[in-house]
Design a protein around this motif. Structure first.
Motif, short mmCIF file in Angstrom:
data_model
loop_
_atom_site.label_atom_id
_atom_site.label_comp_id
_atom_site.label_asym_id
_atom_site.label_seq_id
_atom_site.Cartn_x
_atom_site.Cartn_y
_atom_site.Cartn_z
N ASN A 14 -0.10 48.29 -9.77
CA ASN A 14 0.66 47.31 -9.03
C ASN A 14 2.14 47.62 -9.02
O ASN A 14 2.64 48.36 -9.86
CB ASN A 14 0.45 45.91 -9.64
CG ASN A 14 -1.00 45.48 -9.56
OD1 ASN A 14 -1.51 45.18 -8.49
ND2 ASN A 14 -1.67 45.50 -10.70
N GLN A 18 4.47 41.72 -10.63
CA GLN A 18 3.57 40.99 -9.75
C GLN A 18 2.69 40.01 -10.50
O GLN A 18 2.18 39.07 -9.93
CB GLN A 18 2.67 41.96 -8.97
CG GLN A 18 3.41 42.71 -7.87
CD GLN A 18 2.46 43.50 -7.00
OE1 GLN A 18 1.38 43.86 -7.43
NE2 GLN A 18 2.86 43.78 -5.78
N THR A 82 -3.48 42.30 -9.93
CA THR A 82 -3.15 41.04 -9.30
C THR A 82 -4.41 40.35 -8.77
O THR A 82 -5.41 40.99 -8.47
CB THR A 82 -2.18 41.25 -8.12
OG1 THR A 82 -2.76 42.17 -7.20
CG2 THR A 82 -0.85 41.78 -8.62
N ARG A 84 -5.61 37.15 -5.96
CA ARG A 84 -5.26 36.20 -4.91
C ARG A 84 -6.51 35.42 -4.53
O ARG A 84 -7.55 36.02 -4.23
CB ARG A 84 -4.68 36.91 -3.69
CG ARG A 84 -3.31 37.53 -3.91
CD ARG A 84 -2.73 38.10 -2.61
NE ARG A 84 -1.41 38.66 -2.83
CZ ARG A 84 -1.19 39.92 -3.19
NH1 ARG A 84 -2.21 40.73 -3.38
NH2 ARG A 84 0.04 40.36 -3.36
N LYS A 86 -8.00 32.47 -1.96
CA LYS A 86 -7.76 31.70 -0.75
C LYS A 86 -8.99 30.83 -0.47
O LYS A 86 -10.13 31.25 -0.71
CB LYS A 86 -7.49 32.62 0.44
CG LYS A 86 -6.20 33.43 0.33
CD LYS A 86 -5.97 34.27 1.58
CE LYS A 86 -4.67 35.06 1.47
NZ LYS A 86 -4.43 35.88 2.70
N SER A 98 -2.26 34.58 -11.36
CA SER A 98 -1.82 35.58 -10.39
C SER A 98 -2.25 36.98 -10.79
O SER A 98 -2.02 37.93 -10.05
CB SER A 98 -0.30 35.54 -10.24
OG SER A 98 0.33 35.75 -11.49
#
Length: 397
Positions: A14, A18, A82, A84, A86, A98
C-alpha cells in the motif's frame, strides 16, 4: 541498523499512511483519538460528563448491526492491507476497519521445542558464547503497570545464513523472561525474525553493524531479573541479563518513566506505514513533536552522532482546569570522576488535556570528551512537586 519497519513489519502493498488515517496534528490529543477510531471502525465518546448517554450509544451500537467477514489470502508476515466496505442500500451506516496487518503473536514460539531449549538456557547457569548489548527503558501505561521497550544489539557474525530459494536466509529466535526474586515468571515473550537478502552484497552490507532488535512487553511494578536468549539455529547463542526495577506508581502523583537514549530519529510523516503496523499490533512507538525516537541497544555514541534523550512525565494535574507548568532538569556527570558536565532545565511540551508530557531533548555528546557518563533526569512542576531522578549510563567514543 535495522529500521522500525524491518522490526515491526513494513507494508509492501500500500501507499504510505493508508491503514490508520493521517494525523493532521500529532500534538492534538483529541484529534488523534478521532483518527484512531475512524481507522479501526469505532467511534469516540468525548468527555461530556454524560456517562449514561455514552453507555446508551454503546448499547444501541451493540444491538443494531450486521457482521461481514471474509478470509484474506496469505500474505507476508508484517504486511498491511487496506479494506473498503460498501453497501448498496440507503439509510445504512457502514463502520469498518480501514485495514489490517498480518502481525506475529506475542509468544510466537509457544509450544515449540526451540522455546523449551531457550528457556532452559535462560534459567540455567551457563553463559552464552555470543556477546551482545541490551537496554530496557520502561514507560507507565497505567497505575503500577509499565511497558518495557526492549532494544538488543546482536553481532551479525554470530548469525548462521543459508541459501534458501535463491536468497541468503536466517531465522533469529529470541526469548525474553522477567523473573521475580523467587524465580517465578512475571512476564515473557518469544519471537522469530526472518532475515532474507537477495545476494552476497546485501548480506555484506548488513554485516557491517550489529542487528538491532526491538520488542515490547508489559509488566507490573516490582524488581526483576530480565534475561534474554537469542540464537539463529546453530550451536552459538547469546544470553543477556540486567536488573529491571519498575517503581510503584499510583497514577495520582507526579512521576517519570525510565530514560531511553538514541542516535536514530525519524519524522513520523516519513515513516510510510511503519506506524500503522505498530499501532494496529498494539505497539507504542516513542514519539515526541512529530519525531519517532528509536531506542539505542548499547548507549554508545560517537561525538558526531545526533543523540537524543526520550522520557515521559506523568502529571495528573495537567488534565485539570489550571494545569501547572512542568519541566525537566538534565544533569550529565562523568562516571569515573563524578564531575558534573551538563546541568540544564527545559520545559516539557505537554499535550492539551493529557496528563502525559513526552520529553525529547538533545544529548550533547559533541561537547563531551571520550569516556563514560551518566545522564540524570528529574521532573518538576510549578506546584512544587518533584520526582525521584531517573538515570541512564552511556559511553562517548
Amino acid at each position: 541498523m535495522i529500521s522500525p519497519s524491518q522490526m515491526y513489519g513494513a507494508n509492501q502493498y500500500n501507499q504510505p499512511r493508508q491503514i490508520v488515517p493521517q494525523f493532521p496534528d500529532v500534538a492534538a490529543n483529541q484529534q488523534v483519538l478521532y483518527q484512531l477510531a475512524e481507522g479501526t471502525g469505532g467511534f469516540v465518546i468525548v468527555n461530556s460528563n454524560d456517562l449514561i448517554g455514552g453507555m446508551q450509544r454503546i448499547a444501541n451500537d451493540q444491538s443494531q448491526y450486521y457482521v461481514l467477514s471474509y478470509t484474506p489470502a496469505e500474505s507476508a508476515e508484517g504486511s498491511c492491507h487496506t479494506l473498503r466496505v460498501k453497501v448498496d442500500r440507503g439509510g445504512t451506516l457502514v463502520r469498518a476497519r480501514s485495514g489490517y496487518c498480518n502481525e506475529r503473536p506475542r509468544d510466537l514460539l509457544a509450544g515449540n521445542p526451540i522455546e523449551k531449549e531457550m528457556e532452559t538456557r535462560a534459567s540455567g547457569e551457563m553463559a552464552g558464547n555470543v556477546t551482545g548489548s541490551m537496554q530496557a527503558p520502561f514507560f507507565y501505561t497505567s497505575p503500577n503497570t509499565a511497558r518495557v521497550n526492549l532494544a538488543i544489539g546482536i553481532p551479525t557474525n554470530a548469525l548462521k545464513f543459508e541459501k534458501v530459494k535463491g536468497k541468503q536466509h536466517t531465522a533469529v529466535n529470541v526469548l525474553g523472561i522477567a523473573y521475580k526474586a523467587d524465580g517465578t515468571i512475571a512476564a515473557r515473550f518469544s519471537d522469530t525474525v526472518n532475515l532474507d537478502f537477495d545476494d552476497k552484497k546485501q548480506l555484506e552490507e548488513f554485516e557491517k553493524r550489529p542487528f538491532h532488535y526491538e520488542n515490547q512487553f508489559d509488566v507490573a511494578s516490582g524488581q526483576y531479573n530480565l534475561k534474554v536468549v537469542f540464537s539463529s539455529g546453530n550451536e552459538s547463542f547469546g544470553k543477556l541479563q540486567l536488573p529491571l526495577t519498575i517503581d510503584p506508581y499510583d497514577g495520582k502523583q507526579l512521576c517519570m518513566s525510565g530514560v531511553a537514549l538514541s542516535n536514530e530519529m525519524q519524522r513520523v510523516a516519513d515513516l510510510s506505514t511503519d506506524l500503522d503496523s505498530q499501532l494496529l499490533a498494539d505497539r507504542k512507538p516513542l514519539v515526541v513533536q512529530g519525531i519517532q525516537i528509536v531506542p539505542s541497544d548499547s548507549n554508545r555514541f560517537k561525538k558526531t552522532d545526533n543523540a537524543a534523550i526520550y522520557a515521559e512525565i506523568y502529571a495528573p494535574l495537567l488534565a485539570g482546569a489550571n494545569p501547572p507548568q512542568v519541566g525537566v532538569e538534565v544533569i550529565v556527570v562523568d562516571r569515573k570522576t563524578g564531575e558534573k558536565k551538563v546541568d540544564v532545565a527545559s520545559r516539557a511540551a505537554n499535550q492539551p488535556g493529557s496528563s502525559i508530557a513526552p520529553v525529547g531533548l538533545k544529548l550533547p555528546v559533541a561537547t563531551l570528551a571520550p569516556g563514560s557518563y551518566r545522564v540524570e533526569l528529574r521532573a518538576l512542576d510549578s506546584a512544587g512537586n518533584a520526582t525521584k531522578p531517573r538515570t541512564a549510563d552511556f559511553e562517548v567514543e
